[in-house]
Design an enzyme around this catalytic site. Structure first.
Site, short mmCIF file in Angstrom:
data_model
loop_
_atom_site.label_atom_id
_atom_site.label_comp_id
_atom_site.label_asym_id
_atom_site.label_seq_id
_atom_site.Cartn_x
_atom_site.Cartn_y
_atom_site.Cartn_z
N CYS A 332 0.94 -1.10 0.17
CA CYS A 332 0.14 0.03 -0.04
C CYS A 332 0.72 1.19 -0.18
CB CYS A 332 -0.92 0.20 1.18
SG CYS A 332 -0.12 -0.12 2.78
N HIS A 875 -1.65 1.80 7.36
CA HIS A 875 -2.00 1.51 6.07
C HIS A 875 -1.96 2.90 5.39
CE1 HIS A 875 -4.17 0.04 2.77
NE2 HIS A 875 -5.13 1.01 2.98
#
Length: 935
Positions: A332, A875
């Site tokens: 990510c 994230h």
């Protein structure tokens, strides 16, 4: 304890070989040094839990410089403090092994928990070190990992902590099995392992790259590595039997429709770089194969699109630039940075045109054009209509080859990736084929405009690319020598600006300051610093509070269990690494002291039995004292004299002044200075006290080691050579006999206050948002260089701790602000969640720019890289604006969705991408030049 043939063994199975902690430390250190001398591919290393390994470090005193390896990391606070000097027990790796990996698994099949961080969660030890530790302590399980060689031009060794995990699907019975192999393993090894696992001969199977449950390419048993075959963590591979008995459903999707198989041969290009993308089966085909004959640039490998993304809210064909990037396993961070870059208008325009003439395959600092081509191919895919998401497997493979630090499947920093990409793209697209040698000139009081223009011209003579054109600016760096006032001015290019986040929350800290020369009593100081500050900030306010002289310095340290457990000597050590319940002291010393031998004085009560002198040091009390010894030759008599001088402020005074001083300094005297019941008793006691003062009191000192486990009486005629003292540190233990206790007041050494004692009704201070402008001001503030970053003064001919000042001189068309949310200390990594208030429109930077020309310095925000959560397990996502639509979108891996402009400001903002807004004058000039070129 029972004795067996294999050696001494305790009841819990721990080997009790006749090895002292010092011997264990020596053996392990020697084995580590030996392994570092013989690094080679295939060497075995073992993963060991940091929780257990830190216990072992405490036991053997592995830290140099007298530091007990005490971690203030909150996740290790469950350790009992009594274990500091005790054996660590059997090796226990259970906290880092993934649940479900049972004890019946083979060593090479045990999987680690994902997102573990080296140093924080585990350490790597060479095979011989593991064998010794296991011989001494038993336990486990063993977690062997191989060393691999990574990189193309910058090759380095790395231990593959997370091998490639592949999910093997057998089409005969639809069963699934997990295969663990090194990403450097050959495809032939994959065939051997898969066929052995499923009990079938190799010549009777086909194995397919079955990423996303689609047949992408057939694999052949060859000397090609799994990494070169673009196989990624946790993906599927499909085994089919070639005699026609394979299941038909593996040629269809979940709805029963037949799936088109991707050709395993190099594709016939339907476009060239000059021609722009042409659609073929909903994705562009690749670059022309004859672009660079003999190179891998025309291999035909492309990142494959996926039109079966059920989670993507953007409908197929709705618009270009709205394609997601699939997560290949903790990628990510890469997806977030890529989406910001591929939505940078000048780069989009550049890579959608023909840039083949600018690819520099000769640049030794570049990647022979491969990175630029891989990025350009990916950008074209992302800007092709009709796709919902793409798996950037080929690009990730290129990234791993040229930047080994991003190989594997650990979480990384999107800013670090961005820095590598911008630099790598620049070198691959550098228009300068032969870089000239240019000798830099001193400013020599010339006008800034002249020096800046000269520096930029020299820079452009060696660096000229689209990245320099749109992403590089220039700042002025001024260094001033603190001794001779020599001023050095340079103008340097920058690609992005890393801005500190000034905290708005104050923190109260209490520190006890001791005199290293015995010139005064210890004093407590309670000061206020910024919560997200650094040790240098604490030292600064302490200097003012205790009226430090110009020739003095402060040495910060933490005291734990009557020992110095760590020195806080790094100026940029974050203050968050110091907990409220810890005890911090500072020692005042002359600046010349650091060049001398350090003497650390520990204290213990006298034991009645002489045999007790050889105990492990649990009878220690009070705060250790630190001083510095003069001369190259030091005798035991010198040490005793120095200790007496350090203790002189603690001499008892049998008068009311004693009580007054004790209260004034906020130290408890434990009732030792209570007034006598009669004047006669007071006179007798004073007479006895005067007699003791006139007597030569012989202090009982013992030399000790860094672990305080051995005690050797210090004799007056003992001699030490300063140059031969390990670490230039001597440690002694002072026995507080009855006579010493009567002469000196030990209460000043006890009851150290905590850093901060919170009250029951204390309220949490609310963090206020800070402005982007204040972050920029903090970046441009004048500050001294750190001790590890000294500047060589050409006038003094010595390294000096110069004062540095940065100023912005020229700003680029695209400016990237990196908000420094992550701070790294010796024991702690911290994330700052402070909300930064940044403008979306009309960011005016003119007040921050020194060069006052006619350019516009107003900027518009067009992309943001966000980071949510903590370190290691967080994230990344991205916000990007489609300029043509004037609309913002949220890119969360393969999920793309529209977002209101009012919602893009969050405390997760990490990288801010701004595009300069051209002034009317600039636009008129550009239009005029365009018309002139046409005519």
């Amino acid at each position: 304890m029972t004795i067996q043939d294999s050696g001494f063994t305790m009841e819990d199975g721990v080997s009790c070989l006749p090895c002292t902690p010092e011997e264990e430390k020596r053996i392990v250190t020697e084995l580590k040094n030996e392994s570092e001398r013989y690094l080679k591919e295939g060497n075995l290393y073992f993963v060991v839990s940091s929780r257990w390994f830190r216990r072992w470090e405490r036991y053997v005193g592995i830290d140099a410089g007298g530091n007990l390896n005490h971690s203030s990391d909150s996740q290790h606070s469950d350790m009992d403090s009594s274990m500091v000097a005790e054996m660590p027990g059997p090796i226990d790796n259970s906290d880092i092994v993934q649940s479900g990996s049972g004890c019946d698994c083979k060593e090479d099949e045990l999987q680690l928990r994902r997102t573990l961080m080296e140093g924080q969660d585990y350490v790597l030890v060479p095979q011989k070190v593991w064998e010794k530790l296991h011989e001494w302590y038993k336990g486990g399980p063993a977690l062997p990992r191989k060393m691999i060689l990574q990189g193309v031009y910058h090759r380095n060794f790395d231990v593959e902590v997370y091998p490639l995990c592949l999910n093997l699907i057998d089409s005969r019975d639809e069963s699934q099995s997990v295969i663990l192999l090194s990403r450097k393993a050959l495809v032939s090894e994959l065939f051997q392992k898969a066929c052995a696992l499923r009990g079938i001969e190799q010549n009777k199977v086909h194995i397919w790259d079955y990423f996303n449950k689609r047949k992408h390419a057939q694999l052949f048993a060859s000397n090609k590595t799994l990494e070169e075959s673009n196989l990624h963590m946790d993906q599927d591979i499909l085994l089919e039997q070639v005699d026609g008995r394979q299941s038909a459903r593996f040629g269809m999707d979940s709805t029963g429709n037949e799936l088109a198989l991707v050709s395993t041969e190099p594709s016939r290009s339907s476009f060239t770089i000059a021609g722009g993308p042409a659609l073929s089966n909903c994705h562009s085909s690749g670059y022309k194969s004859n672009l660079y004959p003999g190179s891998s640039l025309g291999s035909g490998l492309t990142d494959i699109g996926d039109s079966f993304d059920a989670y993507n809210s953007v409908r197929k064909g709705e618009g270009r630039g709205l394609t997601g990037l699939q997560n290949l396993g903790n990628t990510c961070f890469m997806n977030s940075a890529l989406q910001c870059l591929v939505h940078t208008p000048p780069l989009v325009e550049y890579f959608l045109k023909d840039y083949s003439d600018e690819i520099n395959i000769q640049n030794p600092l570049g990647m022979q054009g491969e990175l630029a081509l891989a990025f350009g191919e990916l950008l074209r895919k992302l800007w092709s209509s009709g796709q919902t998401s793409i798996a950037p497997r080929v690009f990730k493979g290129k990234l791993a080859r040229f930047a080994p630090q991003f190989s594997g499947y650990n979480q990384h920093d999107s800013q670090e990736l961005l820095a590598f990409l911008l630099d790598g793209l620049h070198e691959d697209l550098n228009r300068v084929k032969q870089k000239p040698y240019i000798e830099m000139k001193e400013a020599d009081d010339r006008p800034d405009e002249e020096v800046a223009a000269e520096s930029w011209k020299n820079h452009k003579a060696r660096n000229d690319s689209i990245i320099v054109d749109v992403c590089q600016g220039q700042y002025k760096s001024t260094l001033v020598c603190p001794v001779c006032s020599k001023i050095s001015i340079t103008f340097d290019p920058f690609m992005y600006l890393s801005l500190p986040l000034p905290s708005t929350i104050p923190r109260t800290m209490t520190v006890t300051v001791f005199y290293s020369d015995g010139s005064g009593l210890p004093m407590r100081y309670t000061v206020s610093v910024l919560k997200n500050g650094f040790c240098k900030d604490l030292l600064l306010v302490l200097r003012t509070a205790c009226c430090l002289k110009t020739d003095e310095n402060l040495l910060l340290a933490e005291v734990y269990e009557n020992r110095i457990c760590r020195y806080l000597e790094v100026p940029l050590e974050p203050l968050v690494s110091i907990k409220d319940d810890e005890h911090i002291v500072a020692f005042r010393y002359q600046k010349t002291g650091m060049e001398k031998t350090k003497l650390v004085i520990f204290h213990r009560w006298q034991e009645k039995s002489t045999s007790d002198y050889h105990k492990s040091g649990k009878e220690l009390f009070g705060t250790p004292l630190i001083t510095y010894l003069e001369g190259d030759h030091i005798s035991g008599a010198d040490i005793k004299t120095t200790v007496s001088e350090i203790l002189s402020p603690f001499k008892r005074m049998y008068s009311s002044a004693k009580s007054h001083i004790g209260k004034e300094n906020d130290f408890l005297s434990d009732g030792l200075d209570e007034p006598c019941s009669s004047s006669d008793a007071h006179s007798v006691e004073n007479a006895e006290f005067e007699r003791m003062l006139s007597t030569d009191l012989s202090l009982r000192l013992h030399l000790t080691d860094d672990k305080i486990t051995t005690f050797k009486p210090l004799k007056k005629d003992t001699l030490f050579e300063s140059g031969k003292i390990f670490g230039k540190i001597l440690r002694v233990v002072l026995d507080w006999t009855d006579k010493v206790q009567k002469l000196y007041d030990a209460s000043y050494l006890k009851d150290l206050p905590e850093v901060h004692k919170a009250g029951f009704a204390a309220k949490k201070t609310r963090q206020e948002a800070i402005s982007l402008s204040s972050c920029l001001d903090a970046f441009l503030v004048e500050e001294p260089l750190g001790p590890d970053d000294m500047w060589y003064c050409p006038r003094c001919k010595e390294h000096r701790q110069a004062v540095k000042k940065l100023d912005l001189w020229m700003l680029p068309e695209i400016i990237v602000f990196h908000l420094k949310r992550f701070t790294y200390g010796r024991y702690l990594k911290n994330k700052i969640d402070t909300s930064v208030n940044f403008p979306i429109h009309n960011l005016d930077l003119s007040q921050h720019v020194m060069n006052k020309d006619e350019q516009s310095y107003k900027y518009e925000l067009y992309a943001i890289s966000n980071h949510y959560g903590g370190l290691g397990g967080g994230h990344y996502t991205a916000y990007a604006k489609l300029i043509e639509e004037n609309r913002w979108y949220h890119f969360d891996d393969n999920h793309v969705s529209p977002v209101d402009e009012s919602d893009i400001k969050t405390s997760a903002a990490y990288l801010l991408f701004y595009k300069r807004v051209r002034s009317e004058t600039e636009m008129e000039t550009e239009e005029s030049s365009r018309d002139h070129s046409v005519s």
